[in-house]
Design a protein around this motif. Structure first.
Motif, mmCIF file in Angstrom:
data_model
loop_
_atom_site.group_PDB
_atom_site.id
_atom_site.type_symbol
_atom_site.label_atom_id
_atom_site.label_comp_id
_atom_site.label_asym_id
_atom_site.label_seq_id
_atom_site.Cartn_x
_atom_site.Cartn_y
_atom_site.Cartn_z
ATOM 1 N N THR A 92 0.825 -1.210 0.000
ATOM 2 C CA THR A 92 0.000 0.000 0.000
ATOM 3 C C THR A 92 0.856 1.255 0.000
ATOM 4 O O THR A 92 0.439 2.296 -0.505
ATOM 5 N N HIS A 93 2.055 1.167 0.550
ATOM 6 C CA HIS A 93 2.930 2.331 0.682
ATOM 7 C C HIS A 93 4.056 2.358 -0.362
ATOM 8 O O HIS A 93 5.029 3.084 -0.210
ATOM 9 N N ARG A 94 3.870 1.583 -1.416
ATOM 10 C CA ARG A 94 4.929 1.520 -2.422
ATOM 11 C C ARG A 94 5.111 2.846 -3.151
ATOM 12 O O ARG A 94 6.207 3.174 -3.621
ATOM 13 N N ARG A 95 4.036 3.644 -3.257
ATOM 14 C CA ARG A 95 4.190 4.965 -3.875
ATOM 15 C C ARG A 95 5.179 5.812 -3.084
ATOM 16 O O ARG A 95 6.089 6.414 -3.649
ATOM 17 N N LEU A 96 4.981 5.872 -1.780
ATOM 18 C CA LEU A 96 5.892 6.665 -0.949
ATOM 19 C C LEU A 96 7.323 6.149 -1.059
ATOM 20 O O LEU A 96 8.273 6.932 -1.194
ATOM 21 N N ALA A 97 7.483 4.834 -0.997
ATOM 22 C CA ALA A 97 8.823 4.254 -1.060
ATOM 23 C C ALA A 97 9.484 4.510 -2.412
ATOM 24 O O ALA A 97 10.654 4.908 -2.483
ATOM 25 N N SER A 98 8.744 4.298 -3.498
ATOM 26 C CA SER A 98 9.333 4.494 -4.826
ATOM 27 C C SER A 98 9.618 5.967 -5.088
ATOM 28 O O SER A 98 10.606 6.309 -5.746
ATOM 29 N N TRP A 99 8.774 6.829 -4.569
ATOM 30 C CA TRP A 99 8.978 8.272 -4.734
ATOM 31 C C TRP A 99 10.224 8.725 -3.972
ATOM 32 O O TRP A 99 11.051 9.478 -4.500
ATOM 33 N N LEU A 100 10.365 8.264 -2.744
ATOM 34 C CA LEU A 100 11.565 8.594 -1.972
ATOM 35 C C LEU A 100 12.821 8.092 -2.671
ATOM 36 O O LEU A 100 13.849 8.789 -2.729
ATOM 37 N N SER A 101 12.746 6.884 -3.198
ATOM 38 C CA SER A 101 13.897 6.329 -3.901
ATOM 39 C C SER A 101 14.247 7.162 -5.127
ATOM 40 O O SER A 101 15.416 7.502 -5.363
ATOM 41 N N HIS A 102 13.239 7.497 -5.922
ATOM 42 C CA HIS A 102 13.470 8.267 -7.143
ATOM 43 C C HIS A 102 14.035 9.653 -6.846
ATOM 44 O O HIS A 102 14.965 10.126 -7.510
ATOM 45 N N LEU A 103 13.494 10.309 -5.836
ATOM 46 C CA LEU A 103 13.919 11.672 -5.506
ATOM 47 C C LEU A 103 15.314 11.730 -4.901
ATOM 48 O O LEU A 103 16.046 12.699 -5.097
ATOM 49 N N THR A 104 15.683 10.709 -4.145
ATOM 50 C CA THR A 104 16.987 10.717 -3.466
ATOM 51 C C THR A 104 18.060 9.943 -4.212
ATOM 52 O O THR A 104 19.249 10.113 -3.937
ATOM 53 N N GLY A 105 17.638 9.049 -5.121
ATOM 54 C CA GLY A 105 18.596 8.164 -5.774
ATOM 55 C C GLY A 105 19.044 7.015 -4.893
ATOM 56 O O GLY A 105 20.027 6.338 -5.205
ATOM 57 N N LEU A 106 18.311 6.765 -3.806
ATOM 58 C CA LEU A 106 18.675 5.720 -2.850
ATOM 59 C C LEU A 106 17.681 4.566 -2.893
ATOM 60 O O LEU A 106 16.487 4.777 -3.099
ATOM 61 N N PRO A 107 18.148 3.341 -2.673
ATOM 62 C CA PRO A 107 17.204 2.244 -2.497
ATOM 63 C C PRO A 107 16.483 2.377 -1.162
ATOM 64 O O PRO A 107 17.030 2.936 -0.197
ATOM 65 N N VAL A 108 15.269 1.878 -1.112
ATOM 66 C CA VAL A 108 14.453 1.926 0.102
ATOM 67 C C VAL A 108 14.137 0.506 0.528
ATOM 68 O O VAL A 108 13.641 -0.296 -0.281
#
Length: 323
Positions: free
Chosen positions: A105-121
């Motif tokens: 359910t929270h994959r949007r937040l996780a993928s967005w954080l990853s994309h914006l920071t360049g870091l894996p989550v």
């Protein structure tokens, strides 16, 4: 920051008040079918208004630590994020009232954080109530952190922790433990601090939350805490008298009752000697950052979170156009 939220976000809050708030009031959290239906409704809302970003890669994890504790979760890699050999990562702890949600359910937040920071989550899939009660979720969060930093060779100071709602409570509980080496930073979205919801009730008297009543939220959380004294130190977190937390950013919505928890938590962090930046976004609902199709404020809020976390790691390269 504007003094009022956008017209779209205010309209969304009004619609939520007429729908989601009413549904949460009648669904019986003490019945298995009520919990199941609540999970389906929340998952559908998250999928509809906050779908994962295109190009997201997910790698499921189901393993054990060297001492035999089980770790379940998923690595989330945003578009263009390297999938091997990270020397920095985000540890994400989803919200749910300890009952409803999941990394899915929270994959949007996780993928967005990853994309914006360049870091894996790494998003921990902790076990949910009512089947698994206190302290199962907190223990799973601790196990996930130990696995991430010990088994994967990630130095704590090269990681950051993020969490929303009940995940915020679990994150703070984790970092208050005396034997935990702290990450570089902590970002919390609409964190729950007071599991009795006394703070929320006070806020509710001034402005009702468009998504849920404090009494209904309390009944949900009680599925996790039932039979445990509410003053238990792992439930009633004594942040002000605890060890200083790492640099922290807290965001909350001005329309939600848990804005009171966010304000109190920021004050307690500062009292303990930590630094905390608090942002209460006008007219926004609970964890509005997860719903970019519902509220345009989600995008600038998430860019702010990503910038804060990246700067804590000494990396200012943020894709401002992402999302």
């Amino acid at each position: 920051m504007r003094e009022r939220g956008s017209l779209r976000s205010r309209s969304a809050a009004s619609i939520s008040s007429m729908t989601l708030r009413q549904i949460s009031a009648v669904l019986p959290s003490d019945q298995a079918w009520g919990v199941w239906l609540s999970r389906q409704i929340v998952a559908r809302i998250m999928d509809t208004f906050g779908p994962p970003l295109t190009g997201t890669h997910v790698q499921r994890v189901d393993t054990r630590t060297s001492d035999g504790r089980r770790v379940i979760g998923e690595w989330v890699f945003g578009h263009g994020v390297a999938r091997t050999g990270p020397d920095s990562a985000i540890y994400f702890i989803h919200g749910s009232g300890f009952v409803l949600c999941s990394p899915r359910t929270h994959r949007r937040l996780a993928s967005w954080l990853s994309h914006l920071t360049g870091l894996p989550v790494f998003s921990i899939d902790y076990r949910l109530a009512p089947k698994h009660r206190f302290p199962t979720a907190a223990d799973d969060v601790r196990t996930g952190w130990d696995w991430l930093t010990h088994e994967n060779g990630l130095a704590p100071e090269r990681t950051v922790v993020a969490g929303d709602s009940a995940g915020g409570h679990l994150a703070v509980d984790l970092l208050l433990q005396s034997d935990i080496a702290h990450p570089a930073a902590l970002a919390l979205l609409s964190p729950v601090l007071d599991l009795t919801f006394a703070l929320a009730r006070t806020r509710e008297r001034l402005r009702r939350d468009p998504a849920i009543r404090s009494a209904d939220a309390f009944r949900l959380v009680e599925l996790y805490c039932t039979g445990i004294d509410s003053t238990h130190p792992r439930l009633q977190l004594d942040v002000a008298a605890g060890r200083p937390l790492p640099a922290t950013l807290i965001q909350a919505g001005g329309a939600e009752m848990l804005a009171a928890d966010a304000i109190a938590l920021a004050e307690h962090i500062r009292t303990a000697g930590g630094t905390c930046e608090l942002e209460v976004w006008p007219d926004q609902v609970h964890v509005f950052q997860a719903l970019p199709r519902l509220t345009p404020e989600a995008r600038p809020a998430m860019r702010r979170v990503a910038s804060f976390l990246s700067q804590a790691l000494g990396d200012n390269a943020i894709d401002q156009a992402a999302g």
